[in-house]
Motif scaffolding. Sequence first.
Motif, PDB file in Angstrom:
ATOM      1  N   TYR A  10       9.256  10.002  -3.204  1.00  0.00           N
ATOM      2  CA  TYR A  10       9.755   9.927  -1.767  1.00  0.00           C
ATOM      3  C   TYR A  10       8.971  10.806  -0.917  1.00  0.00           C
ATOM      4  CZ  TYR A  10      13.588   8.206  -4.652  1.00  0.00           C
ATOM      5  OH  TYR A  10      14.292   7.481  -5.634  1.00  0.00           O
ATOM      6  N   ALA A  11       9.005  10.449   0.186  1.00  0.00           N
ATOM      7  CA  ALA A  11       8.406  11.441   1.346  1.00  0.00           C
ATOM      8  C   ALA A  11       9.137  11.208   2.636  1.00  0.00           C
ATOM      9  CB  ALA A  11       7.070  10.496   1.822  1.00  0.00           C
ATOM     10  N   HIS A  12       9.187  12.471   3.219  1.00  0.00           N
ATOM     11  CA  HIS A  12       9.675  12.497   4.512  1.00  0.00           C
ATOM     12  C   HIS A  12       8.741  12.796   5.631  1.00  0.00           C
ATOM     13  CE1 HIS A  12      13.390  13.739   7.053  1.00  0.00           C
ATOM     14  NE2 HIS A  12      12.526  14.150   7.710  1.00  0.00           N
ATOM     15  N   ARG A  13       8.450  11.935   6.495  1.00  0.00           N
ATOM     16  CA  ARG A  13       7.285  11.726   7.576  1.00  0.00           C
ATOM     17  C   ARG A  13       7.820  11.021   8.610  1.00  0.00           C
ATOM     18  NH1 ARG A  13       4.611   7.166   7.141  1.00  0.00           N
ATOM     19  NH2 ARG A  13       2.846   7.860   8.532  1.00  0.00           N
ATOM     20  N   THR A  14       7.067  11.284   9.778  1.00  0.00           N
ATOM     21  CA  THR A  14       7.111  10.323  10.817  1.00  0.00           C
ATOM     22  C   THR A  14       5.773  10.055  11.335  1.00  0.00           C
ATOM     23  OG1 THR A  14       9.368  11.275  11.601  1.00  0.00           O
ATOM     24  CG2 THR A  14       8.238   9.917  13.036  1.00  0.00           C
ATOM     25  N   ALA A  15       5.403   9.011  11.478  1.00  0.00           N
ATOM     26  CA  ALA A  15       4.152   8.744  11.839  1.00  0.00           C
ATOM     27  C   ALA A  15       3.588   9.449  13.235  1.00  0.00           C
ATOM     28  CB  ALA A  15       3.827   7.253  12.256  1.00  0.00           C
ATOM     29  N   ARG A  16       2.522   9.694  13.155  1.00  0.00           N
ATOM     30  CA  ARG A  16       2.285  10.660  14.593  1.00  0.00           C
ATOM     31  C   ARG A  16       2.338   9.920  15.840  1.00  0.00           C
ATOM     32  NH1 ARG A  16      -2.039  11.803  10.937  1.00  0.00           N
ATOM     33  NH2 ARG A  16      -1.868  14.057   9.873  1.00  0.00           N
ATOM     34  N   LYS A  17       2.002   8.579  15.687  1.00  0.00           N
ATOM     35  CA  LYS A  17       2.251   7.677  16.853  1.00  0.00           C
ATOM     36  C   LYS A  17       2.970   6.327  16.271  1.00  0.00           C
ATOM     37  CE  LYS A  17      -1.661   6.886  18.524  1.00  0.00           C
ATOM     38  NZ  LYS A  17      -2.814   6.524  19.585  1.00  0.00           N
ATOM     39  N   ALA A  18       3.916   6.108  17.009  1.00  0.00           N
ATOM     40  CA  ALA A  18       4.804   4.910  16.747  1.00  0.00           C
ATOM     41  C   ALA A  18       4.108   3.485  17.071  1.00  0.00           C
ATOM     42  CB  ALA A  18       6.221   4.818  17.158  1.00  0.00           C
ATOM     43  N   HIS A  19       3.318   3.491  18.015  1.00  0.00           N
ATOM     44  CA  HIS A  19       2.469   2.439  18.531  1.00  0.00           C
ATOM     45  C   HIS A  19       1.296   2.958  19.290  1.00  0.00           C
ATOM     46  CE1 HIS A  19       5.070   3.392  22.165  1.00  0.00           C
ATOM     47  NE2 HIS A  19       3.867   3.105  22.833  1.00  0.00           N
TER      48      HIS A  19
END
Length: 427
Positions: A266-275
């Motif tokens: 599992y990873a906990h991450r949020t993309a640097r840019k959503a779009h």
Amino acid sequence: MAGCGPAGLAAALLLQRDGHRVTLYERFETPRPLGSGLMLQPSGVAVLDRLGLAETVAQRGARIDALLGIEEHGRIALDAPYAKLGVANAFGVGIHRASLFSVLYDATLAQGIEIRTGHEVVTSRSNEHGRCLVFSDDTQSDTHDLIVDASGWASRIEEGEQRGLLPFGALWASIPVTTDDPHARNLLEQRYRRASQMVGVLPIGSRAEGSSQEVAFFWSLRRDDHAQWRKRPLGDWKDEVRRLWPQVEFLLDRLSSHDDLTFARYAHRTARKAHGDRLVRIGDAWHSASPQLGQGANMALLDAWALATGLREGRSVAEGIRLTTRWRREHVALYQFVTAAFTPMFQSDLALWPWLRDRMMAPLSRLGPVARIQAQLMSGLFGWPLQSLGLDLPDYSAIASSMAARASSPAQSNSPVTRQTSCPAAS
């Protein structure tokens, strides 16, 4: 669109129905799901309902009325019934990933959506006419007006290296069960030894008409301990599980080798840019987290709905994807924060977190207002995500009736087991 998971398939269905021409790119030669069981929460079922698939999906799964977690000394650490939600007849649906995939995939084929398999995406490129995907063999796709990245938490599109891998993963197995087996058919049950060990059982229905009912069995394990686990005699590990939860003996007896269990990271991450320019991310490609709140597929389905709605209401592709991420940003951030806060209470090596869980969080959760908030968090409804997207709660009475009708057929009949029968320590 990259990826044939719940996010990609649901988005493809919604966009094609709105008149867009959709092409799905999938890295496997034959599209297939990865993993064992998952929980469909009211938030995700609301999207499936608008797709006209909620009853079909629910019939493949199992009705879940509560989450129940008990620590090694018999103290209740987690008791989260959907009845506290304040929504009439609400419940969760435990389901095998293959069952959810099958329903969405069949609907995608029936709608005539083009699926190109054997295409492993490594990045994307813009040109004067739009954007294309670049594959591992250095070929590239046609140019599209919009690229939707639904390729999961390990997405490489404009992101590069994998980030945010969590120290704990889980061993999973889907195990057939019979009507005589002593497990609760309407609960997700877990047992904890502090936060370093957790064993759980989730009913997940049956994958096909007439096939056996199954449960998803899982055991927490550190990523760096997996190789050593494979070297240990399986019997030694089974003894460890029995000491924590003796009542799962009947499931352990059905595991004969290490290969019967799959290790999930599992990873906990949020993309640097959503779009970006003609690019938008949905599902785990945008935001991934541990499975402690059971929100992965549900957040993906909400993202798919938001994307279709944004492109419908936006005056351009750029405005459409801005609307999509704006409508979802606060809910995503909220659940990323809450999941990050809760995960150490159930998966960590530190003693403080399970102490807080058992001595503070569990007693507080029995208070009326806190119990309601806990139920909202569990169901994916905290933060009012449906209202902002123009969605309504599904008709749970109709879904329950349809599930009961299928369960009453001779091939699917299953008698209920009460909490007390399955969990004497909880009484």
